[in-house]
Design an enzyme around this catalytic site. Structure first.
Site, PDB file in Angstrom:
ATOM      1  N   LYS A  78      58.752  37.343  25.561  1.00 11.87           N
ATOM      2  CA  LYS A  78      57.321  37.511  25.327  1.00 11.87           C
ATOM      3  C   LYS A  78      56.711  38.148  26.575  1.00 11.87           C
ATOM      4  O   LYS A  78      57.167  37.898  27.692  1.00 11.87           O
ATOM      5  CB  LYS A  78      56.651  36.180  24.981  1.00 11.87           C
ATOM      6  N   ASP A  87      35.234  36.783  39.356  1.00 11.68           N
ATOM      7  CA  ASP A  87      36.496  36.749  38.659  1.00 11.68           C
ATOM      8  C   ASP A  87      36.166  36.558  37.179  1.00 11.68           C
ATOM      9  O   ASP A  87      35.067  36.138  36.842  1.00 11.68           O
ATOM     10  CB  ASP A  87      37.297  35.572  39.219  1.00 11.68           C
ATOM     11  N   LYS A  88      37.077  36.888  36.314  1.00  9.09           N
ATOM     12  CA  LYS A  88      36.752  36.682  34.904  1.00  9.09           C
ATOM     13  C   LYS A  88      37.319  35.364  34.383  1.00  9.09           C
ATOM     14  O   LYS A  88      36.590  34.466  34.023  1.00  9.09           O
ATOM     15  CB  LYS A  88      37.274  37.838  34.051  1.00  9.09           C
ATOM     16  N   LYS A 146      41.137  42.693  45.152  1.00 11.12           N
ATOM     17  CA  LYS A 146      39.824  42.064  45.002  1.00 11.12           C
ATOM     18  C   LYS A 146      39.124  41.988  46.355  1.00 11.12           C
ATOM     19  O   LYS A 146      37.946  42.318  46.486  1.00 11.12           O
ATOM     20  CB  LYS A 146      39.981  40.650  44.429  1.00 11.12           C
ATOM     21  N   GLY A 194      42.148  40.442  36.311  1.00 13.04           N
ATOM     22  CA  GLY A 194      43.530  40.861  36.171  1.00 13.04           C
ATOM     23  C   GLY A 194      43.857  41.277  34.752  1.00 13.04           C
ATOM     24  O   GLY A 194      44.947  41.770  34.481  1.00 13.04           O
ATOM     25  N   GLU A 239      50.706  29.703  27.893  1.00 14.66           N
ATOM     26  CA  GLU A 239      51.908  29.132  27.297  1.00 14.66           C
ATOM     27  C   GLU A 239      51.588  27.838  26.589  1.00 14.66           C
ATOM     28  O   GLU A 239      52.074  27.574  25.488  1.00 14.66           O
ATOM     29  CB  GLU A 239      52.972  28.892  28.367  1.00 14.66           C
ATOM     30  N   ARG A 280      42.837  44.789  35.880  1.00 16.58           N
ATOM     31  CA  ARG A 280      44.213  44.872  36.368  1.00 16.58           C
ATOM     32  C   ARG A 280      44.272  44.915  37.894  1.00 16.58           C
ATOM     33  O   ARG A 280      45.035  45.682  38.464  1.00 16.58           O
ATOM     34  CB  ARG A 280      44.875  46.135  35.805  1.00 16.58           C
ATOM     35  N   ASP A 300      37.880  31.116  40.626  1.00 12.28           N
ATOM     36  CA  ASP A 300      38.395  29.758  40.442  1.00 12.28           C
ATOM     37  C   ASP A 300      39.867  29.627  40.800  1.00 12.28           C
ATOM     38  O   ASP A 300      40.348  28.524  40.962  1.00 12.28           O
ATOM     39  CB  ASP A 300      38.208  29.315  38.994  1.00 12.28           C
TER      40      ASP A 300
END
Lengths: 1231, 351
Positions: free
Chosen positions: A627, A453-454, A852, A743, A563, A846, A872
């Protein structure tokens, strides 16, 4: 806090007399509360279960406050939880049942049962059951201890008390133990109390019905979550508690989805629908809310936390799977041996059939009874059959029973060392390494694919606001070396200073702009921009005290770290969010505190990829702030006016994302009266709709979020974790393929790819970025064509360079989630697989959580290679569970990934020591241990087999039954376990220095069929040496069976231990003790066994003196010296009672064994010692010579590295740079 | 709650999960043991080591081999197979009939010539071939408790099929082993003068003292239909019946010797010994052989060249291997610990 600083706007009747949480609570008008809280309460269902009518059959009816009436159809469980598996009564049967689910144990049980039949009794009853009983006992004791601990915690848990509403309408709450809470009861929970069961909120101390809960025990997220009580129940609480209102709750059956809940509440004939934001779950704690009242809907084992508490996943390691294959071979050998014996015995019986009656050692008939019946003889066919079964019993340890328990112990030991490794400890999160799955340690040494995962895995997931682009102007000068001093923004509240907990660097120019040019067009835009950042979110500010009573810190709590970063940034620029309720916001705008009424909030959802909030500004304009992700925002911007601004912003965004920053676009729209009215009515309608509310709300949001004016864009940095580029480089050098699945959007993913050295400039990128199946197919085919072209070029290059060098140009595949939708689970998968396996790097952006898992499955199902997934967050859970090895990072995003993982650690870079060092060791150790266990039992079985050939094929064993039983559990077990836990083929330093050494495990070099066959051949040779040297030496002598048996026992044990000693890489004190100690222990055991029944009475050899001592010591220790045990020397002993008792026990043994004291006689002869010495030399020479030859002439990488370790000093100069440089040099040459 | 949660997560996670309070650092304590850095020796089979070990084994084994061979050569052994020879010519077609016929006198005279000087003590053995004293049916058919203790005389479990007499009273000693007691007897004469055979102390002292009771007397022995072998004097306790004690210590292999007695007198080369033997024991029913053996002994035991030959072979092999290693090492040396031998350095394109 500032009391009465601001007057209350209305006197909302307070239904509850308890003091509210905030002394300065400001209430809105009643109508505003009603409209907003009703809407806020409807969070879109995160897992997509739509609000549909609950059919009665699937529903649970709960009569609030009337547990007796609650759903008579179902017998609902009480609130007592039971994590313990067993009760004292059921422990034995259930535990045994659990244990016998292992097939191997059934095998040993069947054999033990066979042995109980009188015709087949090979061993004594005790002896045959001992090993199995021992193994079962060890496991049972372990299980019992664990279960006892669970019982204890269950008891503590069930005994806690909760305040439960007294039935009968008195409205009083009385304490009740948790285990007595029933569905339907109304419970009151105070601040910081744990919630006893899953309950639907009815009322809270907050007037708007908000309750904050901390879910750290549920999903590990430490931030507070907001839950809501319905206004309808809020205001009627006295009626409900007083028993005057009949409230019926219709909710879905218990399920394990902690993010989903679906129910209808019927009150006063009205039906309200309830969602996941109306329920508080067991395991949470109430925070920042004085009290909350709810009705129990799920209790005990029905609660979501209990339904989710499945144990660790039970995976099976690759090595164990292979081991099963070899076990099958061993079974085949076993059957062959048994068949050989039974066939031979059949032939022997046929040849001697006529003589059986008079043969002294056979004596077919029993004459004593007078009827001359056959004694224990049932005809040749039967006899052969019995011999076969008996052979199985005698040779049973061909399949090593102790191996299973040894493997468990070894893994436990390995896990201990992993947990204790200081190199795997993460200082920043104070987390140790965790071994959650105890049966796949050795898989860590065989990984070929790493799926990572990043966010939060490669990066820290600590978001930091970096740059802003406001109306197309890039403010990216925030690199002032001393930005903090001047810009710490304090909010003065009374005599207190409040400041944000986290400081953000502020761009001085922007600060100046905000402060001085407040009234210019630019300044206004900047103000709007930061107002949007401060307002358009779901962050809840919490005020925390500091040691200085005048200083308070504002801690922004929220579910999204992005946020949080934005709100902290806004605060740094002077837009400090001070308070948020569901109805309004208080923001300190550059020192001027302002209140903004919140009219509506459209939460973030993954379809829209944006969120918006509608607020009333102090100047009474109604504004919509939005946003969202740039892809979704550019579509809804008003392009007619600000085209150049949009262009400029796009350029800025591009430069931000190529720096690896996460970007958001912020837009705004002023709603005029018509727009507002239109929206308001639609919003009201949608939020009070009973069914399909989420989609209706989404539609409302989509319709209003349009024609936006662009305010700007923000760039947030997600910092790379320490050591990530180096770790990835090492992993790739070790021959692992690292795939990153994220993602994030493509640009961000690629830039992160560069910054963590996954991608390099010399790589050729293949981008697959399509949105239809056909175009996907085409681009995949093109890509494969390109890759094959590269391959031909490289082969040509290779030819010209005489095949010297790795000529393949590195390829990187970048593919996005939209394309994957069309590829995964279709026939295109195969093409993707072909393409992906020739690429050096694969980057998927994405991607959705399930995709995954799909990508992991793509590799896992098509190759034999081991896969590892590391992540994580909750979105990585599916991937972690799919991969062969799942690693969780215990980072910012909660513990879900950790709970699903097999191993958990604090940092991505720990993957390197985990795989290279611990994985390599574990694989090496386990591989050796399995082979060695096969070998040592085979030697023993073969020795017995050769003897059987000289007993008329009747399965007599010269080795005593106790020795053959103790052989694998006692004589030779400890050294293998010690070596399996402690042996190190290479030091940590070497393994980290040469990542390529990891290839040993990937190529299965330490455990394969070749090794198995070789070691089996060695076993046969050694058994021949062990058997035939004494046989030929003692042929035609007076040697008796037991003496020769003892010689064989000792010879086998010493030989296999010496074999082990020769393979030990690393000798430390413990290894020495265990190997030599077990030889000594065997000798002692053999002596004890031989003199078992004659201990008391009479001693005349030095050995028996020793015995006397041992026994005396034993007795004095167990019965205390006060007893004064004294024996007369010589002749019949006059001993104390205890002594007689021991005597009796040994006499019992005497009935079953007649081999006594033989060993003393044989040990006294030189021939015995010459035999032993000859056996070692003859047995070990082939192995020794082959080992020396292969190590010298065909050295493995490990062997060379070991030599480097030992003699490294003399050629230090030559070796330091070779491994690294050759790899990169060859690559550069191609370029 | 924390505690409760830990338990819900499953038993196998109990290793490292945080039951410890959060404020405390969970950094594992450093110790050489937990970091797997205990002082250790890492031996490597260098050519020097290999060659020295092989040479050392050779150096030790060859002399031992020579000594063993010499010892074995010094042992003088006379073996005489008599089972066929002691049957009168007319009965050779019906050997079993001959041996079962009680009326025939089974005496038989054999003459043995001493090949070399024999120093006392000269051990007298009988050797049986093809007699499976380690046969499963046979080896189990005994009861040790009964042999040791007179009070346990009726303990005959395991003694099938030679358990009780026809009237049900226990046989002492019971079981097939005792029942099949060897009953050939030998008497020796050297040129007309009787050579005394000492039959004392032919069994193990520990057996006499512990296994066979001093107050246990034979009962109902050999009273059955089928006689297996020798009878015992019911007035002599088992601990003094040394032939039985020797017989009861069952042999390991189907060809075995049992000590019959000792001749405590030196014999000269070419002495002729006359053996008068009673050929009572039935080995004819299963083609078993009977041999009489007179043998001296050495420090290594009886006459057996095997150990000597084996040691010489192993020693020689070690020398050979050591030489071969040296030669190969000289012809094709390899620098130890040379990183250029690492697989990825030899062949950088991959595996």
């Amino acid at each position: 806090m500032a009391h009465g600083e601001r007057p209350a706007l209305s006197d909302l009747p307070r239904p509850i007399s308890d003091p509210p949480l905030r002394p300065d609570l400001i209430s809105l008008s009643a109508s505003a509360v009603a409209s907003t809280s009703g809407s806020r309460a409807e969070e879109p269902d995160r897992l997509g279960a739509s609000h549909k009518e609950l059919p009665d059959a699937d529903a649970r009816l709960v009569f609030v406050g009337d547990p007796g009436r609650t759903d008579p159809r179902l017998s609902l469980p009480g609130n007592a939880v039971r994590t313990a598996k067993y009760s004292p009564l059921t422990f034995l049967p259930r535990n045994l049942f659990e244990q016998f689910r292992r097939l191997a144990y059934v095998y040993f049980l069947v054999i033990a049962v066979l042995n109980q039949l009188p015709q087949l009794a090979v061993f004594g009853r005790g002896a045959s059951l001992l090993p199995l009983a021992f193994v079962l006992l060890v496991t049972a004791v372990k299980d019992a201890y664990e279960d006892w601990r669970r019982h204890r915690s269950d008891r503590a848990e069930n005994g806690r008390t909760a305040a439960v509403l007294e039935p009968g309408g008195s409205g009083e709450f009385r304490p009740l133990r948790w285990k007595d809470v029933r569905v339907g009861e109304v419970i009151k929970v105070l601040a910081d109390e744990s919630i006893p069961c899953d309950m639907v909120l009815l009322a809270t101390s907050d007037l708007t019905g908000v309750a904050y809960v901390q879910t750290i025990n549920l999903d590990g997220e430490s931030n507070l979550k907001t839950r809501y009580a319905k206004q309808e129940t809020m205001f009627r609480l006295p009626d409900i508690t007083g028993g005057r209102a009949a409230v019926v709750l219709r909710c879905e059956r218990p399920n394990r989805n902690i993010y989903g809940f679906n129910a209808n509440l019927e009150i006063d004939g009205k039906s309200l629908s309830l969602g996941p934001s109306n329920i508080i779950l067991r395991g949470c704690e109430l925070k920042n809310t004085v009290w909350a009242v709810g009705v129990a809907v799920y209790t005990g084992n029905d609660t979501k936390v209990m339904l989710n508490s499945s144990g660790a996943s039970s995976k099976r390691s690759r090595l164990e799977t292979h081991m099963n294959r070899e076990t099958l071979f061993l079974s085949a050998i076993l059957v062959m041996l048994c068949s050989a014996v039974s066939v031979c015995s059949g032939i022997w019986l046929t040849n001697h059939e006529d003589e059986l009656e008079l043969m002294q050692f056979f004596r077919k008939r029993d004459y004593s009874a007078g009827n001359d019946k056959n004694y224990n003889y049932y005809g040749i066919a039967m006899q052969v059959f019995f011999i076969f079964l008996m052979a199985v019993i005698v040779f049973q340890i061909m399949i090593p029973i102790s191996l299973y328990i040894s493997m468990e112990l070894v893994r436990l030991g390995q896990a201990y060392f992993m947990i204790r490794d200081t190199n795997l400890y993460d200082e920043s999160s104070n987390s140790r390494f965790q071994c959650r799955a105890l049966n796949i340690n050795e898989d860590l040494g065989q990984i070929k694919y790493v799926f990572s995962d990043k966010t939060g895995t490669l990066t820290e997931n600590k978001m930091e606001f970096r740059f802003a682009s406001i109306r197309g102007v890039d403010y990216s000068e925030g690199k002032d070396p001393s930005p903090y001093n001047s810009n710490i923004y304090h909010v003065v509240v009374g005599d207190q200073f409040w400041r944000p907990k986290m400081l953000v660097k502020a761009d001085p120019e922007l600060v100046r702009l905000l402060k001085s040019e407040g009234e210019t067009e630019e300044g206004k835009h900047a103000r709007d921009f930061f107002l949007a950042l401060a307002a358009c979110n779901t962050i809840v500010p919490l005020i925390v005290g500091t040691p200085d009573p005048k200083q308070k810190l504002i801690n922004y709590q929220g579910e999204s770290p992005d946020e949080q970063a934005l709100v902290y940034a806004a605060a740094a620029y002077g837009f400090v969010l001070i308070e948020r309720t569901s109805g309004y916001l208080v923001i300190d705008v550059l020192g001027d505190r302002q209140r903004f009424n919140v009219l509506g909030l459209h939460e973030f959802d993954s379809d829209r990829k944006r969120m918006s909030v509608i607020i009333v500004c102090p100047n009474n304009t109604v504004r919509l702030f939005v946003k969202g992700a740039d892809s979704s925002m550019f579509g809804v911007l008003e392009k007619s006016i600000d085209l150049d601004v949009i262009r400029a912003t796009e350029t800025n965004l591009h430069s931000y994302s190529s720096m690896g920053l996460r970007t958001l676009v912020i837009g705004m729209r002023e709603l005029n009266a018509n727009d507002f009215k239109e929206w308001h009515s639609a919003y009201e309608k949608a939020s009070t709709a009973l069914y399909g509310r989420a989609s209706l709300l989404r539609a409302v949001a989509t319709s209003v979020e349009d024609h936006l004016q662009i305010l700007g864009a923000s760039a947030i940095e997600d910092k790379l974790q320490q050591g990530v580029p180096e770790a990835i480089e090492s992993l790739r050098q070790a021959g692992m393929k690292v795939w990153v699945l994220t993602g994030d959007k493509q640009e961000t993913a690629i830039s992160i790819g560069y910054s963590c050295k996954l991608l390099t400039s010399e790589m050729t990128h293949i981008v697959v970025n399509n949105n239809s199946k056909e175009s996907c197919r085409k681009s995949l085919e093109d890509a494969i064509a390109i890759s094959s072209k590269f391959a031909t070029i490289s082969s040509r290059v290779q030819n010209s360079r005489t095949g010297n060098g790795s000529a393949k140009p590195p390829l990187a595949l970048i593919i996005d989630g939209t394309s994957l939708v069309h590829i995964l689970e279709t026939e295109l998968e195969e093409e993707l697989f072909r393409l992906a396996t020739v690429c050096d790097v694969v980057l998927c952006c994405r991607v959705a959580p399930l995709q995954k898992a799909g990508i992991v499955a793509l590799i896992k199902n098509r190759t034999e290679d081991m896969t590892l997934a590391i992540g994580d967050g909750a979105n990585d859970v599916s991937m972690i569970q799919m991969a062969d090895v799942g690693v969780g990072i215990s980072g910012q995003e909660g513990r879900q990934a950790v709970m699903a993982s097999d191993f958990a650690m604090g940092q991505f870079r720990f993957l390197v020591p985990l795989l290279f060092v611990h994985g390599h060791w574990s694989y090496q150790r386990m591989a050796y241990m399995i082979l060695y266990n096969f070998y040592r039992n085979a030697v023993f079985v073969f020795v017995m087999f050769w003897y059987v050939l000289y007993t008329g094929y009747t399965l007599t064993t010269a080795i005593t039954e106790w020795s053959s039983v103790l052989y694998s559990v006692l004589y030779t077990a400890l050294p293998t376990i010690v070596v399996g836990i402690l042996d190190k083929d290479l030091s940590r330093m070497t393994l980290l220095k040469y990542p390529k050494l990891y290839g040993t495990g990937q190529r299965e070099e330490r455990y394969n069929l070749k090794f198995f066959i070789l070691i089996m051949m060695d076993a046969i040779w050694q058994s021949l040496a062990v058997f035939f040297i004494p046989y030929l030496a003692y042929r035609d002598t007076t040697i008796d069976g037991s003496s020769l048996g003892d010689l064989w026992t000792l010879a086998v044990v010493i030989l296999v231990n010496i074999h082990l000693a020769m393979d030990v890489f690393c000798w430390n004190l413990i290894t020495h003790l265990s190997i030599w100690g077990s030889i000594v222990a065997t000798a002692l055991c053999v002596i004890v066994i031989n003199s078992m029944w004659f201990l008391p009475g009479y001693w005349y050899s030095s050995f028996t003196c020793l015995h006397y001592y041992v026994l005396f010591l034993l007795i004095s220790l167990s019965f205390g010296p006060s007893q004064g045990v004294r024996c007369e020397k010589k002749n019949t002993p006059k001993c104390l009672y205890v002594y007689m008792l021991i005597h009796k026990i040994f006499v019992k043994f005497a009935d079953t064994t007649f081999y006594i004291r033989a060993i003393y006689h044989i040990m006294g002869t030189p021939l015995f010692w010459l035999c032993l010495l000859g056996i070692f030399a003859a047995g070990m020479i082939p192995y020794f010579a082959t080992k020396a030859l292969t190590e010298y002439f065909m050295p493995s990488d490990i062997q060379i590295s070991r030599e480097l370790e030992n003699f490294g000093n003399c050629n230090e100069s030559s070796n330091t740079e070779i491994p690294m440089s050759t790899f990169s040099q060859t690559q550069r040459f191609i370029q | 709650m924390n505690d409760y949660h830990g338990s819900a997560a499953g038993p196998s996670s109990g290793s490292g999960d945080g039951s410890a309070p959060r404020r405390n650092s969970k950094r594992p304590k450093y110790s050489k043991f937990t970091q797997q850095e205990l002082p250790a020796c890492k031996p490597i089979l260098t050519p020097r080591w290999v060659i020295s070990v092989l040479t050392l084994v050779g150096v030790v084994f060859v002399p031992i081999g020579v000594a063993s061979l010499m010892a074995s050569n010094n042992v003088v052994e006379i073996v005489d197979r008599y089972d066929a020879k002691c049957i009168p010519g007319n009965m050779s077609s019906d050997k079993v009939g001959y041996i079962q016929d009680d009326t025939i006198d089974k005496s038989c005279i054999r003459t043995l010539t001493v090949p070399k000087d024999m120093d006392q003590p000269i051990y007298v053995y009988y050797q049986l071939d093809n007699f499976y004293q380690n046969h499963r049916r046979y080896v189990k058919s005994r009861n040790d408790a009964q042999l040791r203790d007179s009070e346990q005389a009726d303990k005959t479990s395991g003694c099938d099929p030679e358990k009780n007499a026809r009237d049900g009273s226990p046989i002492v000693p019971c079981g097939l082993i005792a029942w099949s007691l060897f009953n050939d007897t030998y008497s020796f004469a050297l040129s007309g003068k009787i050579l005394t055979v000492n039959k004392k102390d032919i069994s193990w002292k520990s057996d006499r003292d512990h296994k066979f009771g001093k107050d246990v007397f034979p009962r109902n022995f050999q009273n059955g239909t089928l006689k297996g072998g020798a009878t015992l004097n019911p007035n002599i306790p088992l601990s003094d019946q040394e032939d039985l004690i020797v017989w009861m210590r069952t042999a390991a292999l189907p060809t075995f010797r049992k000590l019959y007695g000792r001749i405590e007198q030196d014999l000269k080369a070419n002495d002729t010994i006359t053996v008068t033997l009673k050929n009572n024991y039935n080995t004819y029913s299963f083609n078993g052989k009977k041999k009489l053996v007179l043998s001296t002994s050495s420090w290594l035991g009886g006459k057996n060249d095997f150990i000597g030959i084996a040691y010489l072979t192993v020693g020689g092999l070690c020398f050979f291997l050591a030489t071969a290693f040296t030669v190969v090492y000289l012809v094709k040396p390899r620098k130890l610990g040379d990183p250029s031998y690492l697989s990825w350095n030899r062949n950088p394109s991959g595996h």
